[in-house]
Motif scaffolding. Sequence first.
Motif, PDB file in Angstrom:
ATOM      1  N   UNK A 105      -6.988   3.319  50.888  1.00  0.00           N
ATOM      2  CA  UNK A 105      -6.789   3.778  52.057  1.00  0.00           C
ATOM      3  C   UNK A 105      -7.845   5.080  52.464  1.00  0.00           C
ATOM      4  N   UNK A 106      -8.825   5.477  52.982  1.00  0.00           N
ATOM      5  CA  UNK A 106      -9.347   6.388  52.180  1.00  0.00           C
ATOM      6  C   UNK A 106      -9.463   7.129  54.276  1.00  0.00           C
ATOM      7  N   UNK A 107      -8.493   8.262  54.446  1.00  0.00           N
ATOM      8  CA  UNK A 107      -8.662   9.275  55.703  1.00  0.00           C
ATOM      9  C   UNK A 107     -10.248  10.016  55.355  1.00  0.00           C
ATOM     10  N   UNK A 108     -10.581  10.093  56.656  1.00  0.00           N
ATOM     11  CA  UNK A 108     -11.789  10.294  56.579  1.00  0.00           C
ATOM     12  C   UNK A 108     -12.493  11.583  57.661  1.00  0.00           C
ATOM     13  N   UNK A 109     -11.740  12.589  57.773  1.00  0.00           N
ATOM     14  CA  UNK A 109     -11.464  13.785  58.613  1.00  0.00           C
ATOM     15  C   UNK A 109     -12.190  14.263  58.909  1.00  0.00           C
ATOM     16  N   UNK A 110     -12.807  14.806  60.288  1.00  0.00           N
ATOM     17  CA  UNK A 110     -13.383  15.723  61.119  1.00  0.00           C
ATOM     18  C   UNK A 110     -13.014  17.310  60.744  1.00  0.00           C
ATOM     19  N   UNK A 111     -13.438  18.085  59.919  1.00  0.00           N
ATOM     20  CA  UNK A 111     -12.424  19.530  60.607  1.00  0.00           C
ATOM     21  C   UNK A 111     -14.073  20.682  60.590  1.00  0.00           C
ATOM     22  N   UNK A 112     -14.879  20.252  61.476  1.00  0.00           N
ATOM     23  CA  UNK A 112     -16.221  20.865  61.663  1.00  0.00           C
ATOM     24  C   UNK A 112     -15.549  21.626  63.130  1.00  0.00           C
ATOM     25  N   UNK A 113     -16.188  22.847  63.449  1.00  0.00           N
ATOM     26  CA  UNK A 113     -16.169  24.050  63.856  1.00  0.00           C
ATOM     27  C   UNK A 113     -14.910  23.912  65.419  1.00  0.00           C
ATOM     28  N   UNK A 114     -15.407  22.102  65.659  1.00  0.00           N
ATOM     29  CA  UNK A 114     -14.910  22.086  67.424  1.00  0.00           C
ATOM     30  C   UNK A 114     -13.975  21.919  66.820  1.00  0.00           C
ATOM     31  N   UNK A 115     -13.170  20.993  66.371  1.00  0.00           N
ATOM     32  CA  UNK A 115     -11.847  21.562  65.329  1.00  0.00           C
ATOM     33  C   UNK A 115     -11.030  22.805  65.658  1.00  0.00           C
ATOM     34  N   UNK A 116     -11.361  23.763  65.457  1.00  0.00           N
ATOM     35  CA  UNK A 116     -10.833  25.010  65.090  1.00  0.00           C
ATOM     36  C   UNK A 116      -9.923  25.129  66.607  1.00  0.00           C
ATOM     37  N   UNK A 117      -8.459  26.022  66.261  1.00  0.00           N
ATOM     38  CA  UNK A 117      -7.762  25.409  66.972  1.00  0.00           C
ATOM     39  C   UNK A 117      -6.404  24.553  67.127  1.00  0.00           C
ATOM     40  N   UNK A 118      -6.489  24.226  68.501  1.00  0.00           N
ATOM     41  CA  UNK A 118      -4.732  23.596  68.282  1.00  0.00           C
ATOM     42  C   UNK A 118      -5.317  21.826  67.796  1.00  0.00           C
ATOM     43  N   UNK A 119      -6.265  21.359  67.688  1.00  0.00           N
ATOM     44  CA  UNK A 119      -6.848  20.161  67.363  1.00  0.00           C
ATOM     45  C   UNK A 119      -6.179  20.095  65.557  1.00  0.00           C
ATOM     46  N   UNK A 120      -7.061  21.130  64.701  1.00  0.00           N
ATOM     47  CA  UNK A 120      -6.196  21.854  63.554  1.00  0.00           C
ATOM     48  C   UNK A 120      -5.014  21.656  63.199  1.00  0.00           C
ATOM     49  N   UNK A 121      -4.621  22.370  63.919  1.00  0.00           N
ATOM     50  CA  UNK A 121      -3.195  22.922  63.811  1.00  0.00           C
ATOM     51  C   UNK A 121      -1.999  21.019  63.992  1.00  0.00           C
ATOM     52  N   UNK A 122      -2.428  20.658  64.921  1.00  0.00           N
ATOM     53  CA  UNK A 122      -2.049  19.552  64.505  1.00  0.00           C
ATOM     54  C   UNK A 122      -2.128  18.283  63.956  1.00  0.00           C
ATOM     55  N   UNK A 123      -3.334  18.766  63.420  1.00  0.00           N
ATOM     56  CA  UNK A 123      -3.788  17.211  62.505  1.00  0.00           C
ATOM     57  C   UNK A 123      -2.950  18.087  61.240  1.00  0.00           C
ATOM     58  N   UNK A 124      -3.288  18.994  60.502  1.00  0.00           N
ATOM     59  CA  UNK A 124      -2.612  19.733  59.653  1.00  0.00           C
ATOM     60  C   UNK A 124      -1.056  19.592  60.002  1.00  0.00           C
ATOM     61  N   UNK A 125       0.002  19.968  60.994  1.00  0.00           N
ATOM     62  CA  UNK A 125       1.541  19.130  61.316  1.00  0.00           C
ATOM     63  C   UNK A 125       1.323  17.862  60.883  1.00  0.00           C
ATOM     64  N   UNK A 126       0.762  17.164  61.880  1.00  0.00           N
ATOM     65  CA  UNK A 126       0.840  15.645  61.596  1.00  0.00           C
ATOM     66  C   UNK A 126       0.785  15.138  59.775  1.00  0.00           C
ATOM     67  N   UNK A 127      -0.168  15.779  59.700  1.00  0.00           N
ATOM     68  CA  UNK A 127      -0.779  15.074  57.876  1.00  0.00           C
ATOM     69  C   UNK A 127       0.764  15.473  57.677  1.00  0.00           C
ATOM     70  N   UNK A 128       1.845  16.692  57.507  1.00  0.00           N
ATOM     71  CA  UNK A 128       2.372  17.029  56.752  1.00  0.00           C
ATOM     72  C   UNK A 128       3.448  16.016  56.524  1.00  0.00           C
ATOM     73  N   UNK A 129       3.802  15.750  58.272  1.00  0.00           N
ATOM     74  CA  UNK A 129       4.986  14.924  58.607  1.00  0.00           C
ATOM     75  C   UNK A 129       5.200  13.642  57.613  1.00  0.00           C
TER      76      UNK A 129
END
Lengths: 247, 287
Positions: A34-58
């Motif tokens: 399984x490949x997780x192909x994740x967008x980390x472009x500029x528009x993901x700054x703020x809430x989006x990247x924070x929630x992505x990090x939290x979800x991946x960690x959990x």
Amino acid sequence: MAPRNSPDRATDRRQPRDVIGNIPIPRPSHRVLVVLCMDTSYSMRGEAIDKLNDALASWARSMHAGEKMAATTEFALITFGAGGVRKWRGDESFDPRSDRTPFVPAHSFRPPKLSADGVTPLVEAIRLSISVIEARKRQLAQEKVTWKRPLVWLVTDGRPTDDEGKPASDWHPLAGEIRGLEAAQKLALFAIGIPPIDDLGQETLRAFAPERNMVYGRFDFSDILLQLDRSVEDPNYKLRGYQPRQA
Amino acid sequence: MTSGRQPARQPAPTGRSAGGVRPYRWRIRGASVQGYSHVREGKWCEDSFAHLSLYERGSLPDVHVLAVADGAGSAPRSAEGSRLAVAMATRLVRDRIHPSGRPATAPDLRQLLAAAHEEIVTEFRRVVTAVAGREHIGEFATTLTVVVLAYPLIGYLSIGDGFIVVRTGEGGQTNLHLLDAGSADPEHASQTVFLTSDTSRAARVNAVYDPWITGVFMSTDGLIPVTLRRDPEGRLAVATEPVIDTVLGLLDDDHFDASGLVQLLLREAVTEVTQDDTTLLVAVLCR
């Protein structure tokens, strides 16, 4: 166990639970890649990247703390945005041209803390996803290990761009290549859109994954990962919330 | 195993001896455990199993109808589908056998199961349509594997990727035979046929005569990684690890506590290999 009428059976007085507990169980002979192909472009700054990090960690914790994914599943993380297109193993990202595989067993998956920046080299990221899958298959073939149809989970909030951030048009041939790979059962691509993906971005996702695309109205990465888990178990998995387009 | 012909060897002993020894009979036990992926999502176990018997006078073991089913993970009501499938299938097959008694030959049993297949598909669709509407039939998608034990005959009807292993004679790994299995190779295992599929007509139906059968192990695909393997040509075969032989051997013992089957399915070594719901339904011929 001794044959039914064997004298050895008559003397085998081990408790059944001892016998059950000691039956050798085959080691897994097939893998799910399984490949997780994740967008980390500029528009993901703020809430989006924070929630992505939290979800991946959990999600990773749930696989470690005794609630583990089957030993047959391997994950690879590829990001596109900050630093361009990157392969990851744990906290370490490395050059996509490196031969090193980003695949790790599910119970060893440790996501990095991602940051958001840069443009959206989505096409290059998908091509890299396909490439790392093929490389891993070659390794598994040498080890005489079989595999189920690999999965790519693409998550993005926008359209593909070139190196300068302008909308890219080179994704059209890639969509056709993916159709061919899926028709040959070599791959299954799930394409997920998150805010603020626009109509053209959604059109791109539908072109990549006509029957496995979905747009979320909010940053519900936990649900995305839950659906990913289900797709690992069921090759026919249909995304919850998938709406087929009217003809 | 032969199909319809008497072997040129002495069959296994059956019936009462002159001294009144208890006749052979089938001992049947089953277990089903929710897979870890469903536990995490709070979903029902989507596997089901069922067993019905036809008690007869005479010296041969009674006839039994066994069924296992596996609801499709992508179908929202597949747990209901699998329960309906096993209950319906065992009843319809038993009701076909009951009027005229146990089939006399393997071709008779095969013909009976082929007719039952049509009836099961039709009736399943009728019931689901009545419950949920024709457009929702796919939500109840499930596989189905049915076995009829009519010693010395054994017959099966299977839709999807369930599998059946039989033991002959005194057991041991060399006397385990894969009677039937869905055979797609893993990379292309995305086309499972379900009872609700348009291709449900492509069921596997067969019956064989073998008086040496002493055990049957049937399961859904959740236990394939634990009990079967692929040979160099990619075909399924019984694994070299003695899981099936051991389970059948334990069941030979009158005093075996069937909760041991659940213990097996809950072993960490098993749940590491498969996150799927796991089910087994086993039968041994004993006195």
